[in-house]
Design an enzyme around this catalytic site. Structure first.
Site, PDB file in Angstrom:
ATOM      1  N   SER A 135       0.843  -1.192   0.000  1.00  6.77           N
ATOM      2  CA  SER A 135       0.000   0.000   0.000  1.00  6.77           C
ATOM      3  C   SER A 135       0.881   1.246   0.000  1.00  6.77           C
ATOM      4  O   SER A 135       1.909   1.296   0.680  1.00  6.77           O
ATOM      5  CB  SER A 135      -0.902   0.007   1.237  1.00  6.77           C
TER       6      SER A 135
ATOM      7  N   SER B 241      -0.356   4.047   1.074  1.00  8.36           N
ATOM      8  CA  SER B 241      -0.933   4.922   2.093  1.00  8.36           C
ATOM      9  C   SER B 241       0.072   5.354   3.161  1.00  8.36           C
ATOM     10  O   SER B 241       0.103   6.535   3.534  1.00  8.36           O
ATOM     11  CB  SER B 241      -2.152   4.261   2.733  1.00  8.36           C
TER      12      SER B 241
ATOM     13  N   LYS C 108     -15.924  -1.169   3.804  1.00  7.89           N
ATOM     14  CA  LYS C 108     -16.444   0.203   3.729  1.00  7.89           C
ATOM     15  C   LYS C 108     -17.906   0.296   4.163  1.00  7.89           C
ATOM     16  O   LYS C 108     -18.331   1.313   4.715  1.00  7.89           O
ATOM     17  CB  LYS C 108     -16.265   0.769   2.317  1.00  7.89           C
TER      18      LYS C 108
ATOM     19  N   GLY D  68     -18.402  -0.789 -13.750  1.00  5.97           N
ATOM     20  CA  GLY D  68     -18.418  -1.386 -12.420  1.00  5.97           C
ATOM     21  C   GLY D  68     -19.535  -0.837 -11.574  1.00  5.97           C
ATOM     22  O   GLY D  68     -19.985   0.297 -11.763  1.00  5.97           O
TER      23      GLY D  68
ATOM     24  N   LEU E  83      -9.512   4.640 -12.151  1.00  7.39           N
ATOM     25  CA  LEU E  83      -9.185   4.827 -10.741  1.00  7.39           C
ATOM     26  C   LEU E  83      -7.988   3.993 -10.296  1.00  7.39           C
ATOM     27  O   LEU E  83      -7.478   4.172  -9.196  1.00  7.39           O
ATOM     28  CB  LEU E  83     -10.401   4.510  -9.868  1.00  7.39           C
TER      29      LEU E  83
ATOM     30  N   TYR F   3      -4.101   2.998 -10.070  1.00  7.43           N
ATOM     31  CA  TYR F   3      -2.854   3.759 -10.110  1.00  7.43           C
ATOM     32  C   TYR F   3      -1.620   2.859 -10.180  1.00  7.43           C
ATOM     33  O   TYR F   3      -0.490   3.354 -10.217  1.00  7.43           O
ATOM     34  CB  TYR F   3      -2.746   4.707  -8.901  1.00  7.43           C
TER      35      TYR F   3
END
Length: 412
Positions: free
Chosen positions: A15, A17, A58, A119, A192, A194
């Site tokens: 990740s 992040s 989520k 999607g 979306l 990357y």
């Protein structure tokens, strides 16, 4: 004691992040891989101040939130959690902010435009909400809905296309959910994903002259908004742009192309030492996998056999991120190699006067053929390359010139 934040998901793998949040604030940022049965205990008793939330949690975290932001309430999807002073959780959806930023940075006016959304998952719901707010007309395409991949022809008037599916994401590089030639009126394509930096979808858009945008700006922008919530502060867009440039340069490969003997391997080694990056040579990988030298491959299989092996090597190497790659001189003769190198790479054409190029041990570089070979390949190098660097000085000087050109390209 610095506050603790992190990313919550089931299988996180690599990740970006932590690297992003390290540039956004002074707090710890960890990766929390949790199975579904561990989720409740972690949310109620975990020692964290703030979390980003990714697949598949989520929606699962929503019931644990004492309060939701307006957007999270609308979408019933949370990707940011903040532990409030009383211990309760506040949920927000900063993906909404991220995609809104991506659209704004692209400079495309979406109002009144028909937008195909590939999607139907959580990202699709967020994208649709942003587009509707901005006056676009989103149409969701999914395998099982009324609008599906079998009847795309009814949407050939689409002006925008957004891919929210994982099709084409590493390690399944090279796949695309749709063929863009079906949509002759496209004004922009957004993916979306990357990693890779340029999916097959974006590379096709580039080849068709359609403005194309990857998901890195959205990733960084949603992280910025999350960090603002973690720290109860405001973070300027200049920081956001700086992080994007930093990440892009870390993720991109430096790919050296040019005639046999122009110094690609030597300059690649210099760059590797200069930048602390792994160095790969496609010819070396071909020899290792074939258990033969390149002259032996040419003798046994001809140029066609070698080119096939070379493309296999570039398929493997092109998926890598942040490496230095020296390619074989003739890789540009195979059109399919462009996408393999371009997906994660900045392509630098190293030039050296033809009369100074060595020929020993190079099957196609016999002295009498060298000038003709160069004239044949010159337009191919020009088509592949993002920039050209003269390799007429020391390897260190050339490596420095490549480095400067690379960072300049990443900034733009």
């Amino acid at each position: 004691m610095a506050m603790q934040c992190g990313l919550l998901g089931r299988k996180l793998g690599h990740s970006y992040s932590p690297a992003i949040h390290a540039q956004l604030g002074d707090y710890g940022y960890a990766l929390y891989e949790k199975e579904p049965e561990e989720l409740e205990d972690f949310l109620l008793r975990g020692e964290f101040h703030g979390l980003n939330v990714t697949i598949p949690y989520k929606k699962a975290v929503v019931p644990y939130c004492a309060a939701l932001s307006e957007t999270a309430q609308l979408l019933q999807s949370v990707n940011t959690l903040v532990r409030r002073p009383d211990g309760s959780l506040y949920g927000a959806n900063t993906d909404y902010d991220g995609f809104a930023y991506l659209l704004r940075r692209s400079g495309v006016d979406v109002a009144g435009k028909k937008a195909l959304i590939l999607g139907s998952g959580g990202a699709s719901v967020t994208v649709c909400a942003v587009l509707k707010k901005l006056g676009a007309q989103p149409v969701v395409i999914s395998r099982s809905s009324e609008n599906n991949y079998e009847n795309l022809s009814r949407h050939k008037d689409a002006q925008l296309l957004v891919n929210t599916t994982p099709v084409g994401m590493y390690p399944h590089n090279g796949a695309a959910a749709v063929d863009l030639t079906l949509f002759p009126h496209l004004a922009a394509v957004y993916d979306l994903i990357y990693n890779p930096a340029r999916t097959a979808l974006l590379l096709q858009a580039e080849s068709l002259g359609i403005p194309a945008f990857d998901g890195l700006a959205m990733l960084v922008a949603q992280a910025r908004r999350s960090s603002e919530l973690f720290q109860d502060t405001s973070i300027g867009e200049d920081v956001l742009l700086s992080i994007q440039h930093s990440l892009r340069s870390q993720m991109q490969n430096i790919v050296l192309i040019g005639m046999p003997g122009c110094g690609k391997s030597t300059v690649a080694a210099q760059l590797g030492a200069m930048l602390g990056r792994e160095v790969w040579d496609s010819d070396t990988l071909v020899e290792e996998t074939a258990h033969k030298s390149i002259p032996e491959i040419f003798a046994a299989e001809g140029e066609a056999g070698f080119r096939c092996r070379e493309t296999e090597a570039l398929t493997q190497l092109g998926k890598r991120s942040g490496i230095i790659l020296a390619t074989g001189g003739g890789c540009v003769t195979q059109p399919e190699n462009y996408a393999l190198l371009r997906q994660n790479g900045v392509l630098v054409w190293l030039q050296r006067p033809v009369e100074t190029l060595p020929t020993e041990g190079r099957p196609l570089s016999a002295p009498q053929n060298l000038q003709a070979l160069y004239q044949q390949r010159k337009p191919l190098y020009a088509r592949f390359a993002h920039c050209t660097i003269e390799n007429c000085h020391t390897p260190a000087d050339t490596a420095q010139a490549v480095k400067e050109a690379f960072y300049e390209i990443c900034r733009h």
